[in-house]
Design an enzyme around this catalytic site. Structure first.
Site, PDB file in Angstrom:
ATOM      1  N   HIS A 244      -9.576  91.569  51.998  1.00 16.47           N
ATOM      2  CA  HIS A 244      -9.353  90.224  52.555  1.00 16.47           C
ATOM      3  C   HIS A 244      -9.291  90.252  54.082  1.00 16.47           C
ATOM      4  O   HIS A 244      -8.458  89.585  54.698  1.00 16.47           O
ATOM      5  CB  HIS A 244      -8.098  89.589  51.954  1.00 16.47           C
ATOM      6  CG  HIS A 244      -8.256  89.239  50.509  1.00 16.47           C
ATOM      7  ND1 HIS A 244      -7.211  89.078  49.652  1.00 16.47           N
ATOM      8  CD2 HIS A 244      -9.375  89.017  49.774  1.00 16.47           C
ATOM      9  CE1 HIS A 244      -7.666  88.778  48.428  1.00 16.47           C
ATOM     10  NE2 HIS A 244      -8.984  88.737  48.486  1.00 16.47           N
ATOM     11  N   HIS A 355     -14.309  85.631  39.092  1.00 14.14           N
ATOM     12  CA  HIS A 355     -13.256  84.657  38.816  1.00 14.14           C
ATOM     13  C   HIS A 355     -13.929  83.321  38.552  1.00 14.14           C
ATOM     14  O   HIS A 355     -15.077  83.107  38.936  1.00 14.14           O
ATOM     15  CB  HIS A 355     -12.292  84.549  40.011  1.00 14.14           C
ATOM     16  CG  HIS A 355     -12.988  84.413  41.346  1.00 14.14           C
ATOM     17  ND1 HIS A 355     -13.465  83.224  41.825  1.00 14.14           N
ATOM     18  CD2 HIS A 355     -13.315  85.339  42.288  1.00 14.14           C
ATOM     19  CE1 HIS A 355     -14.044  83.419  43.002  1.00 14.14           C
ATOM     20  NE2 HIS A 355     -13.979  84.694  43.309  1.00 14.14           N
ATOM     21  N   TYR A 389     -16.145 100.683  47.703  1.00 14.47           N
ATOM     22  CA  TYR A 389     -15.481 100.816  49.008  1.00 14.47           C
ATOM     23  C   TYR A 389     -15.037 102.259  49.174  1.00 14.47           C
ATOM     24  O   TYR A 389     -14.196 102.743  48.404  1.00 14.47           O
ATOM     25  CB  TYR A 389     -14.273  99.871  49.070  1.00 14.47           C
ATOM     26  CG  TYR A 389     -14.614  98.472  48.562  1.00 14.47           C
ATOM     27  CD1 TYR A 389     -15.148  97.510  49.420  1.00 14.47           C
ATOM     28  CD2 TYR A 389     -14.448  98.144  47.209  1.00 14.47           C
ATOM     29  CE1 TYR A 389     -15.497  96.251  48.938  1.00 14.47           C
ATOM     30  CE2 TYR A 389     -14.797  96.894  46.726  1.00 14.47           C
ATOM     31  CZ  TYR A 389     -15.316  95.958  47.589  1.00 14.47           C
ATOM     32  OH  TYR A 389     -15.655  94.714  47.101  1.00 14.47           O
ATOM     33  N   ARG A 407     -20.134  94.874  48.942  1.00 15.43           N
ATOM     34  CA  ARG A 407     -19.911  93.937  47.825  1.00 15.43           C
ATOM     35  C   ARG A 407     -21.109  93.001  47.803  1.00 15.43           C
ATOM     36  O   ARG A 407     -21.643  92.635  48.861  1.00 15.43           O
ATOM     37  CB  ARG A 407     -18.594  93.173  48.003  1.00 15.43           C
ATOM     38  CG  ARG A 407     -18.321  92.160  46.903  1.00 15.43           C
ATOM     39  CD  ARG A 407     -16.856  91.665  46.823  1.00 15.43           C
ATOM     40  NE  ARG A 407     -16.432  90.915  47.994  1.00 15.43           N
ATOM     41  CZ  ARG A 407     -15.622  91.374  48.932  1.00 15.43           C
ATOM     42  NH1 ARG A 407     -15.166  92.616  48.871  1.00 15.43           N
ATOM     43  NH2 ARG A 407     -15.278  90.630  49.956  1.00 15.43           N
TER      44      ARG A 407
HETATM   45  N1  GLY Z   1     -13.758  85.243  48.762  1.00 15.86           N
HETATM   46  C1  GLY Z   1     -12.777  85.434  47.794  1.00 15.86           C
HETATM   47  C2  GLY Z   1     -13.328  86.074  46.629  1.00 15.86           C
HETATM   48  O1  GLY Z   1     -14.449  86.544  46.645  1.00 15.86           O
HETATM   49  O2  GLY Z   1     -12.735  86.081  45.596  1.00 15.86           O
HETATM   50 MN    MN Z   2     -16.023  85.990  47.936  1.00 13.49          MN
HETATM   51 MN    MN Z   3     -15.154  85.577  44.858  1.00  9.66          MN
END
Ligand code: GLY
Ligand code: MN
Ligand code: MN
Length: 439
Positions: A244, A355, A389, A407
């Site tokens: 983050h 998510h 990572y 990512r």
């Molecule tokens: N940018 C937040 C996530 O990828 O979950």
């Molecule tokens: Mn994201």
């Molecule tokens: Mn995300």
């Protein structure tokens, strides 16, 4: 930016929620509060996602009441009154009449009168649904309204017996996106993809991470998406290993990768894209090797997003490819089964593969039903975002691998046949990224 969710769809959502509520109940839902940033300056107002979902009404200081079977109207809005003097300073207000005419509420009242009117609407209802425990100030207001009713029991008033969290009913509805919602989310995805392309093209040695953040914001704003869905992450080199990272203030170095995780918000709907690319426009052999593993994992996970598969299957598919890739590159010892069983991949991949996505970037909806993973169904929207990572201080691996963070993230919606990728407008193969950056 024109609202593309039709007014009647908001009314249909309210109807559907009322159909799921007990018949002698009431639901009460407040708009988001305004928040002070510093002294006379407020944070830009963002409507509460649940309130937005049921109303499309963008003002603060409003409360929605849903009262199934109420003779004079079931969907009632309390909102600020029109006030030409105030509007001269702070802008247009819809007002109660406008709320009925333009937003399709059955009935509307000034918010200043809510304490006089709402207790009478709650009285006689046995159950109150509201966002229990979400905002202490609103909890107190609900208690105050109930006290008014309780003070009148000797005159025959019936206070409700049950307070129930509204989220259970509402969040299950929000999990299934309508055609109109998917249209808005696709547009948000398209804008964000264009923004990532712009950042890729403009990455250059000597710039700072925030220069690329500026490129993203430029494209978002240019298309009327005035806010990001979450703070943009622009991490050069080892900063890409900080999940983050939002400082975005370091210089970009030739030879490093840069990881950008950013998405705009459009009509309150989030997009969420991650791409990782070389500052110089050319991947090094180590960067290439790791990137190919993450990309293969992402393809495998996207392939697993289809009806009747369950929520965890895309994650399991990605995990297998990532772990096998780490073993093949000599970064992990042992067999695939051992590594999966003892979770030795965790120092390299420590988050989930996705998510739910919608009005909130980490959207609402249960991931499990009882003890079982949720089965994927058409209309569910989610991200697919595996990564690897290699921490800069990981002395278990050769120095050439250290400080590489990768990512790759796309937004997909489950369809009848499989899934639709809403963010495919930004390249992700090594060849396509290098070609775009050379352009
Ligand atoms: N940018 C937040 C996530 O990828 O979950
Ligand atoms: Mn994201
Ligand atoms: Mn995300």
């Amino acid at each position: 930016m024109a609202v593309t969710i039709p007014v009647k769809e908001f009314a249909e959502r309210r109807r559907k929620l009322m159909d799921r509520m007990a018949s002698d109940s009431i639901a009460i839902l407040p708009a988001a509060p305004e928040r002070v940033r510093n002294r006379d300056v407020l944070h830009p107002f963002r409507q509460d996602s649940d309130f937005q979902y049921l109303t499309g009404f963008g003002e603060p200081e409003a409360v929605l009441a849903l009262i199934p079977g109420r003779e004079h109207g079931e969907a009632v809005l309390f909102c600020k009154e029109r006030n030409p003097e105030k509007e001269l300073w702070d802008g247009f207000l819809v007002g109660p009449e406008g709320a009925i005419e333009r937003y399709g509420f059955d009935d509307a009242f000034p918010i200043a009168d809510i304490d006089d009117i709402l207790p009478g609407m709650i009285e006689g209802r046995s159950r109150v649904y509201y966002p229990l425990g979400k905002d202490p100030a609103f909890d107190n207001r609900v208690m105050d309204w109930l006290k008014v009713i309780r003070s009148k029991v000797r005159s025959g008033a019936h206070p409700p017996g049950e307070l129930v969290a509204l989220e259970h009913l509402l969040h299950d509805m929000r999990l299934y996106k309508s055609a109109a919602e998917i249209k808005v989310m696709a547009k948000a995805g398209q804008i964000s993809a264009e923004a990532h392309c712009r950042a890729m093209k403009r990455a250059r040695q000597g710039g700072y991470e925030y220069n690329l953040e500026a490129e993203l914001i430029h494209t978002f704003m240019e298309h009327g998406a005035r806010s990001t869905a979450y703070p943009s992450i622009v991490g050069g080199g080892a900063n890409g290993c900080i999940l983050h990272y939002i400082e975005n203030a370091a210089p970009l170095k030739d030879g490093d990768l840069v990881l950008i995780d950013a998405g705009c918000e459009l009509e309150c709907y989030a997009s969420d894209i991650t791409r990782t690319f070389p500052v110089s426009g050319k991947f090094s052999p180590e960067q290439k090797a790791l990137y190919e593993v993450v990309l293969a994992a992402q393809y495998a996970a996207i392939d697993a997003v289809k009806p009747d598969n369950h929520w965890n299957q895309p994650h399991e598919a990605a995990l297998k490819v990532l772990t096998q890739g780490l073993i093949d590159l000599g970064l992990l010892a042992g067999t695939l089964d051992d590594a999966l069983a003892n979770e030795s991949y965790k120092p390299f991949f420590m988050h989930r593969t996705g998510h739910w996505l919608g009005l909130d970037v980490h959207d609402v909806g249960d991931y499990k039903v009882g003890d079982a993973w949720r089965v994927l169904e058409p209309g569910m929207a989610l991200t697919v975002e595996p990564g690897l990572y290699i921490a800069p201080d990981n002395t278990d691996v050769e120095p050439r691998w250290r400080g590489i963070g990768i990512r790759i993230e796309d937004d997909v919606v489950v369809t009848k046949e499989g899934c639709r990728n809403l963010t495919e407008g930004v390249p992700k193969t090594i060849a396509d990224i290098e070609a775009l950056m050379a352009d």
